[in-house]
Motif scaffolding. Structure first.
Motif, mmCIF file in Angstrom:
data_model
loop_
_atom_site.group_PDB
_atom_site.id
_atom_site.type_symbol
_atom_site.label_atom_id
_atom_site.label_comp_id
_atom_site.label_asym_id
_atom_site.label_seq_id
_atom_site.Cartn_x
_atom_site.Cartn_y
_atom_site.Cartn_z
ATOM 1 N N VAL A 16 10.442 -6.925 8.330
ATOM 2 C CA VAL A 16 9.733 -6.152 7.116
ATOM 3 C C VAL A 16 8.740 -7.217 6.847
ATOM 4 N N PRO A 17 7.669 -7.136 6.622
ATOM 5 C CA PRO A 17 6.528 -8.242 5.810
ATOM 6 C C PRO A 17 7.007 -8.393 4.568
ATOM 7 N N PRO A 18 6.859 -9.689 4.116
ATOM 8 C CA PRO A 18 7.435 -10.076 2.806
ATOM 9 C C PRO A 18 6.673 -8.921 1.657
ATOM 10 N N ALA A 19 5.579 -8.812 1.802
ATOM 11 C CA ALA A 19 4.520 -7.982 0.762
ATOM 12 C C ALA A 19 5.194 -6.669 0.842
ATOM 13 N N LEU A 20 5.881 -6.074 1.556
ATOM 14 C CA LEU A 20 6.332 -4.810 1.535
ATOM 15 C C LEU A 20 7.847 -4.576 0.991
ATOM 16 N N GLY A 21 8.412 -5.877 0.545
ATOM 17 C CA GLY A 21 9.712 -5.891 0.454
ATOM 18 C C GLY A 21 10.242 -4.809 -0.869
ATOM 19 N N SER A 22 11.265 -4.156 -0.675
ATOM 20 C CA SER A 22 12.033 -3.675 -1.883
ATOM 21 C C SER A 22 13.578 -4.027 -1.943
ATOM 22 N N LEU A 40 8.459 2.239 8.093
ATOM 23 C CA LEU A 40 7.546 2.680 6.888
ATOM 24 C C LEU A 40 8.320 1.917 5.878
ATOM 25 N N ALA A 41 7.348 1.653 4.708
ATOM 26 C CA ALA A 41 7.861 0.913 3.529
ATOM 27 C C ALA A 41 7.398 1.287 2.255
ATOM 28 N N VAL A 42 7.962 1.611 1.243
ATOM 29 C CA VAL A 42 7.398 1.861 -0.146
ATOM 30 C C VAL A 42 7.635 0.363 -0.885
ATOM 31 N N PRO A 43 6.579 -0.356 -1.003
ATOM 32 C CA PRO A 43 6.899 -1.738 -1.666
ATOM 33 C C PRO A 43 7.401 -1.507 -3.165
ATOM 34 N N GLY A 44 8.187 -2.458 -3.477
ATOM 35 C CA GLY A 44 8.550 -2.775 -4.830
ATOM 36 C C GLY A 44 9.714 -1.309 -4.952
ATOM 37 N N MET A 45 9.455 -1.002 -6.374
ATOM 38 C CA MET A 45 10.420 0.085 -6.824
ATOM 39 C C MET A 45 9.659 0.987 -7.751
ATOM 40 N N PRO A 46 8.771 1.944 -7.004
ATOM 41 C CA PRO A 46 7.833 2.757 -8.001
ATOM 42 C C PRO A 46 8.665 3.835 -8.524
ATOM 43 N N VAL A 47 8.201 4.010 -9.875
ATOM 44 C CA VAL A 47 8.761 5.179 -10.694
ATOM 45 C C VAL A 47 8.561 6.259 -10.148
ATOM 46 N N SER A 91 2.074 4.079 -2.657
ATOM 47 C CA SER A 91 1.689 4.203 -1.207
ATOM 48 C C SER A 91 2.849 3.939 -0.317
ATOM 49 N N ILE A 92 2.811 4.881 0.625
ATOM 50 C CA ILE A 92 3.953 4.591 1.852
ATOM 51 C C ILE A 92 3.285 3.882 2.838
ATOM 52 N N MET A 93 3.532 2.665 3.181
ATOM 53 C CA MET A 93 3.091 1.795 4.285
ATOM 54 C C MET A 93 3.739 1.816 5.681
ATOM 55 N N SER A 94 2.709 1.890 6.716
ATOM 56 C CA SER A 94 3.524 1.553 8.028
ATOM 57 C C SER A 94 3.276 0.114 8.365
ATOM 58 N N PHE A 95 3.989 -0.192 9.101
ATOM 59 C CA PHE A 95 4.197 -1.571 9.346
ATOM 60 C C PHE A 95 4.657 -2.259 10.596
ATOM 61 N N GLU A 96 4.029 -3.104 11.251
ATOM 62 C CA GLU A 96 4.383 -3.770 12.583
ATOM 63 C C GLU A 96 5.196 -4.772 12.191
ATOM 64 N N LYS A 97 5.875 -5.300 13.282
ATOM 65 C CA LYS A 97 6.769 -6.529 13.392
ATOM 66 C C LYS A 97 6.178 -7.641 13.205
ATOM 67 N N THR A 98 4.616 -7.820 13.428
ATOM 68 C CA THR A 98 3.858 -8.779 13.672
ATOM 69 C C THR A 98 3.443 -9.100 12.117
ATOM 70 N N GLY A 99 3.612 -8.168 11.203
ATOM 71 C CA GLY A 99 3.260 -8.378 9.842
ATOM 72 C C GLY A 99 1.984 -7.546 9.330
ATOM 73 N N ASP A 100 1.337 -7.066 10.396
ATOM 74 C CA ASP A 100 0.396 -6.000 9.832
ATOM 75 C C ASP A 100 0.774 -4.672 9.350
ATOM 76 N N TYR A 101 0.080 -4.133 8.381
ATOM 77 C CA TYR A 101 0.520 -3.021 7.646
ATOM 78 C C TYR A 101 -0.567 -2.131 7.091
ATOM 79 N N THR A 102 -0.493 -1.095 6.979
ATOM 80 C CA THR A 102 -1.674 -0.060 6.718
ATOM 81 C C THR A 102 -1.123 1.056 5.926
#
Length: 158
Positions: free
Chosen positions: A81-87, A120-127, A142-153
């Motif tokens: 999980v990319p660090p920027a997308l953590g929850s 998939l990730a939902v970063p943070g904890m959005p209300v 936003s719901i993000m898709s990510f790769e194990k390489t760290g790329d996400y969109t």
């Protein structure tokens, strides 16, 4: 005396009945949806919103197993999980990683479409995201898709 026309007429009725009866007697095959894969959720034992997300997933038809862990960050690193997308919790389902409060219908879409992503990730904890409901308030997220390489969109916006 029966005419040949009368015989053909009776034969037609008998033939029609013979063809119709089996379909009336046999139950119709119903489309039964395929069972959804099991979900394994790694979460903190003290996180209430994680438990609410698990309830959301179960209500949506997923079989969910929870594993309480003291260090969820290690789980995130292990599964890429990319660090920027953590929850607050990390889940595994159908060969994908799901991070945070991702809605069940987005996960169902992911499993149906099978894109070549790590998860998939939902970063943070959005209300307003599943498990983070607050009466009268819903923040866009936003719901993000990510790769194990760290790329996400962005996969989807809500």
């Amino acid at each position: 005396m029966t005419t040949s026309r009368g015989r053909r007429s009776r034969l037609g009725v008998v033939l029609a009945a013979a063809l119709t009866l089996p379909s009336l007697a046999a139950p119709r095959a119903q489309q039964v949806p395929a069972p959804k894969p099991s979900v394994v959720v790694y979460k903190s034992p003290t996180c209430g919103c994680c438990s609410k997300w698990v309830d959301h997933m179960r209500t949506s038809g997923f079989d969910v197993k929870t594993l309480d862990v003291e260090d969820v960050d290690t789980v995130k690193r292990t599964y890429g999980v990319p660090p920027a997308l953590g929850s607050c919790h990390t889940a595994l389902v159908g060969g994908y990683v799901v991070e945070g409060h991702v809605p069940a219908d987005a996960i169902t879409r992911l499993l149906r479409e099978r894109p070549k992503v790590g998860g998939l990730a939902v970063p943070g904890m959005p209300v307003g995201s599943p498990g983070m409901e607050v009466a009268g308030r819903r923040d866009p997220y936003s719901i993000m898709s990510f790769e194990k390489t760290g790329d996400y969109t962005v996969y989807e916006r809500r």
